[in-house]
Motif scaffolding. Structure first.
Motif, short mmCIF file in Angstrom:
data_model
loop_
_atom_site.label_atom_id
_atom_site.label_comp_id
_atom_site.label_asym_id
_atom_site.label_seq_id
_atom_site.Cartn_x
_atom_site.Cartn_y
_atom_site.Cartn_z
N GLN A 33 15.70 -9.35 -7.97
CA GLN A 33 14.72 -10.01 -7.11
C GLN A 33 13.92 -9.01 -6.29
O GLN A 33 14.31 -7.87 -6.10
CB GLN A 33 15.44 -10.96 -6.15
N THR A 34 12.80 -9.48 -5.79
CA THR A 34 12.01 -8.75 -4.81
C THR A 34 12.42 -9.27 -3.43
O THR A 34 12.55 -10.48 -3.23
CB THR A 34 10.51 -9.00 -5.05
N LEU A 35 12.63 -8.37 -2.49
CA LEU A 35 13.07 -8.75 -1.15
C LEU A 35 12.10 -8.20 -0.11
O LEU A 35 11.82 -7.00 -0.08
CB LEU A 35 14.48 -8.20 -0.89
N ILE A 36 11.58 -9.10 0.73
CA ILE A 36 10.69 -8.70 1.83
C ILE A 36 11.36 -9.17 3.12
O ILE A 36 11.56 -10.37 3.32
CB ILE A 36 9.29 -9.33 1.69
N MET A 37 11.70 -8.24 3.98
CA MET A 37 12.50 -8.56 5.16
C MET A 37 11.85 -8.08 6.44
O MET A 37 11.44 -6.92 6.56
CB MET A 37 13.90 -7.93 5.04
N VAL A 38 11.77 -8.97 7.41
CA VAL A 38 11.39 -8.61 8.77
C VAL A 38 12.66 -8.28 9.54
O VAL A 38 13.64 -9.05 9.49
CB VAL A 38 10.65 -9.79 9.45
N VAL A 64 2.72 -5.53 -9.82
CA VAL A 64 2.61 -6.09 -8.46
C VAL A 64 2.99 -7.55 -8.52
O VAL A 64 2.43 -8.33 -9.29
CB VAL A 64 1.17 -5.92 -7.93
N ILE A 65 3.97 -7.95 -7.69
CA ILE A 65 4.38 -9.35 -7.68
C ILE A 65 3.76 -10.11 -6.52
O ILE A 65 3.55 -11.32 -6.58
CB ILE A 65 5.92 -9.48 -7.65
N LEU A 66 3.43 -9.40 -5.41
CA LEU A 66 2.79 -10.04 -4.25
C LEU A 66 1.67 -9.15 -3.74
O LEU A 66 1.84 -7.94 -3.62
CB LEU A 66 3.81 -10.30 -3.15
N TYR A 90 5.82 -4.52 -5.11
CA TYR A 90 6.09 -4.42 -6.54
C TYR A 90 7.32 -5.23 -6.93
O TYR A 90 8.23 -5.46 -6.12
CB TYR A 90 6.28 -2.96 -6.93
N ASP A 91 7.33 -5.65 -8.17
CA ASP A 91 8.43 -6.44 -8.72
C ASP A 91 9.75 -5.67 -8.55
O ASP A 91 9.87 -4.52 -8.97
CB ASP A 91 8.16 -6.71 -10.20
N GLY A 92 10.74 -6.30 -7.92
CA GLY A 92 12.04 -5.68 -7.73
C GLY A 92 12.17 -4.81 -6.51
O GLY A 92 13.24 -4.25 -6.24
N GLU A 93 11.11 -4.68 -5.71
CA GLU A 93 11.11 -3.79 -4.55
C GLU A 93 11.74 -4.47 -3.33
O GLU A 93 11.71 -5.68 -3.18
CB GLU A 93 9.66 -3.39 -4.23
#
Length: 234
Positions: free
Chosen positions: A201-206, A8-10, A37-40
């Motif tokens: 990288q991990t990418l979190i997008m709205v 878990v990265i965040l 998760y890392d890389g998700e």
């Protein structure tokens, strides 16, 4: 890839964000709890005003919750002081905004390098990486132009390069294609996914665009400040 097998990265836990609007208290984020998760690649969807951008900004350390915690790489952002948080963001987090947020008096190159100056990184630490970013994003011939001399798609490419110049481990993107036409939106998404893959990288997008959200490993839904897993309707 089975991301549940990754670290878990965040982690967001019971995050609440409230605003006072005249005599009323508006709860923009209501006890949001989730892990990435890392890389998700995680997409957050929801109607305008549902709280998704507020949650993203809190996770990126750009805003503070009223209560709850955000932990990135084992570091709790919500307990950091302003200077420590700024340093951590510069080293490990990248942010891409819908409206580019480029400094109008700076050239494209100067805008890209702003994060390196804030983290006091030597020129040699980003030189090769800068060349790769500029080549991948196809902006080599626009580096000495001001934002006003660039198209919307080119400005967003510069904003992506700025977000990635410090090799962040987690990239947050707030409607990064919202102001672009379909062709540019598709190209920017492909560039983001390519840089994510190359840099692990991990990418979190709205996003409000379901065709983009469906490219993610996982989709979360915000509704009236509450976060839940996305479930396809039958």
């Amino acid at each position: 890839m089975n991301y549940s097998d990754s670290s878990v990265i965040l982690q967001a836990k019971d995050v609440i964000k409230q605003y006072r609007q005249y005599d009323d208290v508006v709860t923009a984020v209501n006890r949001a709890t989730f892990e990435v998760y890392d890389g998700e690649f995680v997409a957050v969807i929801g109607a305008s005003g549902s709280g998704k951008s507020t949650l993203l900004h809190i996770c990126a350390g750009l805003d503070r919750p009223n209560s709850g915690s955000i932990t990135v790489r084992g570091n709790e952002l919500t307990s950091m002081g302003a200077d420590e948080l700024s340093q951590f963001r510069g080293n490990y987090l990248g942010m891409i905004f819908q409206n580019h947020n480029l400094i109008p008096q700076f050239t494209a190159m100067e805008n890209i390098l702003v994060p390196t100056l804030m983290c006091n990184k030597p020129d040699t630490s980003y030189e090769e990486h800068l060349k790769k970013l500029v080549s991948t994003l196809k902006i080599a011939d626009r580096l000495h132009h001001l934002p006003s001399e660039l198209s919307g798609g080119q400005q967003q490419r510069v904003a992506i390069a700025r977000a990635l110049i410090n090799r962040p481990q987690v990239v947050f993107a707030d409607e990064p294609t919202g102001n672009l036409d379909r062709a540019n939106a598709d190209e920017v998404l492909e560039l983001l996914l390519e840089t994510k893959r190359v840099m692990n990288q991990t990418l979190i997008m709205v996003t409000h665009d379901m065709s983009i959200a469906e490219r993610a490993d996982r989709i979360l839904v915000m509704e009236d400040g509450r976060l839940s897993p996305y479930r396809k309707s039958k």
